[in-house]
Design a protein around this motif. Structure first.
Motif, mmCIF file in Angstrom:
data_model
loop_
_atom_site.group_PDB
_atom_site.id
_atom_site.type_symbol
_atom_site.label_atom_id
_atom_site.label_comp_id
_atom_site.label_asym_id
_atom_site.label_seq_id
_atom_site.Cartn_x
_atom_site.Cartn_y
_atom_site.Cartn_z
ATOM 1 N N PRO A 30 0.832 -1.212 0.000
ATOM 2 C CA PRO A 30 0.000 0.000 0.000
ATOM 3 C C PRO A 30 0.858 1.250 0.000
ATOM 4 N N GLU A 86 -5.154 -7.998 0.564
ATOM 5 C CA GLU A 86 -4.267 -6.857 0.760
ATOM 6 C C GLU A 86 -2.904 -7.277 1.309
ATOM 7 N N ARG A 98 -7.046 -4.254 10.475
ATOM 8 C CA ARG A 98 -8.378 -3.988 9.926
ATOM 9 C C ARG A 98 -9.274 -3.228 10.911
ATOM 10 N N ARG A 112 -3.299 2.234 7.424
ATOM 11 C CA ARG A 112 -2.585 2.101 6.148
ATOM 12 C C ARG A 112 -1.084 1.960 6.403
ATOM 13 N N LEU A 155 -0.418 -1.596 7.627
ATOM 14 C CA LEU A 155 -0.426 -2.566 6.536
ATOM 15 C C LEU A 155 0.838 -2.454 5.688
ATOM 16 N N HIS A 170 3.784 -5.366 5.102
ATOM 17 C CA HIS A 170 4.324 -5.743 3.790
ATOM 18 C C HIS A 170 5.848 -5.660 3.776
#
Length: 330
Positions: A7, A183, A296, A309, A312, A316
């Motif tokens: 993201p 995601e 989430r 965000r 996340l 990653h």
């Protein structure tokens, strides 16, 4: 297999802050008292961070400037963080690259922190060699003057490796009950037990007696534009004692994502060259598990959606860094 992109987060626009003029008069009056001079103008509040609290530079009648943070009563997360930061900044050892605290106060449920202005830019947009060197020097200084650590949680490293919420995420990864989603990296289901194994073997690996910032990331750093560049660490909320390499290693997945040779950094830095590679990987896996927990969920009161965000994105980057180091095929 084509991997989904990480993201995107614009770290210069993650907060939703009021203007100086929107703060209550009582709050602005206390800032004047703490700063020792009247505020005559204010810059636009900073866009970084993940809260709706005020944070910005104001100019005083005498021409000097100070940096002000103000948390409102409906932002309990921020109010507590500012109270903690005031305690930490006042107790940091001399030489730690941190802002100067000029004053702290509470009024009408607000917490107010007044700091010296730090000139610089957020690193990592993208990472330059000068920024990497400056941040590494800052980590070395913290390890030097901050050992033994006398501030914050005396067992922060141990607390991280035994955190119940992180271990709960690891157990769901281990038994296959973790709820995956599109995601997340598509290779994760095939390797989640390996991630979990590293997390569940982490206890004791991050222990140490060195000052650890605990949340060292680009938007908590300011790098000067002069040469040689100097890095200052900001937002001292959750600190304590841990292994001397923890803060530095926590930045490497972000650098690696932009093509920085982190293998060379690990091998050359006095902070990491003698550290067991499995301990490094256990730490990376632990932070990945931490970021996977609750990403989430609704953000805490007073925090913006950008926090999730960010969470996340960090999941990653840390997972990809771990996959590369362990040689896991997708």
């Amino acid at each position: 297999m084509t991997l989904p992109p990480a993201p995107s987060v614009n770290y210069t626009d993650t907060s939703r802050r009021p203007a100086w003029s929107q703060l209550p008069g009582a709050v602005r009056d206390v800032v004047t008292r703490l700063a020792g001079d009247a505020v005559v103008s204010a810059s636009a509040p900073v866009g970084s961070g993940f809260t709706g609290a005020y944070a910005g530079t104001v100019t005083l009648a005498g021409g000097s400037r100070v940096f002000v943070k103000a948390g409102a009563p409906d932002q309990p997360h921020v109010v507590g963080a500012l109270e903690q930061e005031a305690v930490v900044l006042a107790a940091l050892p001399r030489g730690v690259p941190a802002p100067t605290i000029l004053g702290f106060a509470s009024v009408d449920g607000w917490s107010l922190l007044v700091l010296g202005v730090v000139e610089g830019r957020m690193p990592g947009q993208p990472w330059t060699p000068a920024e990497v060197e400056a941040v590494h020097r800052a980590c070395l200084v913290m390890a030097d003057v901050g050992t033994p650590c006398t501030v914050g949680d005396p067992a922060l490293g141990r607390a991280l490796s035994t955190d119940t919420e992180i271990l709960a995420v690891a157990r769901t990864l281990a038994d296959g009950s973790f709820v995956d989603g599109p995601e997340l990296p598509r290779w994760l289901p095939g390797h989640q037990a390996r991630v979990a194994e590293l997390v569940l073997s982490a206890e004791g690996r991050f222990d140490g007696d060195t000052l650890c910032h605990g949340d060292l990331r680009p938007d908590n750093l300011l790098v000067s534009v002069d040469e040689p560049a100097v890095a200052t660490v900001v937002d001292w909320n959750w600190v304590g004692a841990a292994a001397a390499w923890v803060d530095w290693v926590g930045l490497l997945p972000l650098m690696a994502a932009q093509g920085v040779d982190t293998d060379a950094l690990l091998a050359s830095s006095p902070l990491t060259r003698a550290v067991d590679p499995d301990s490094v990987d256990a730490y990376v896996a632990t932070i990945a598990a931490y970021m996977l927990g609750g990403y989430r969920d609704e953000p805490p009161p007073g925090c913006t959606p950008a926090l999730r965000r960010h969470q996340l994105l960090m999941a990653h980057l840390f997972l990809e860094f771990l996959r590369g180091r362990r040689g896991w095929l997708v």
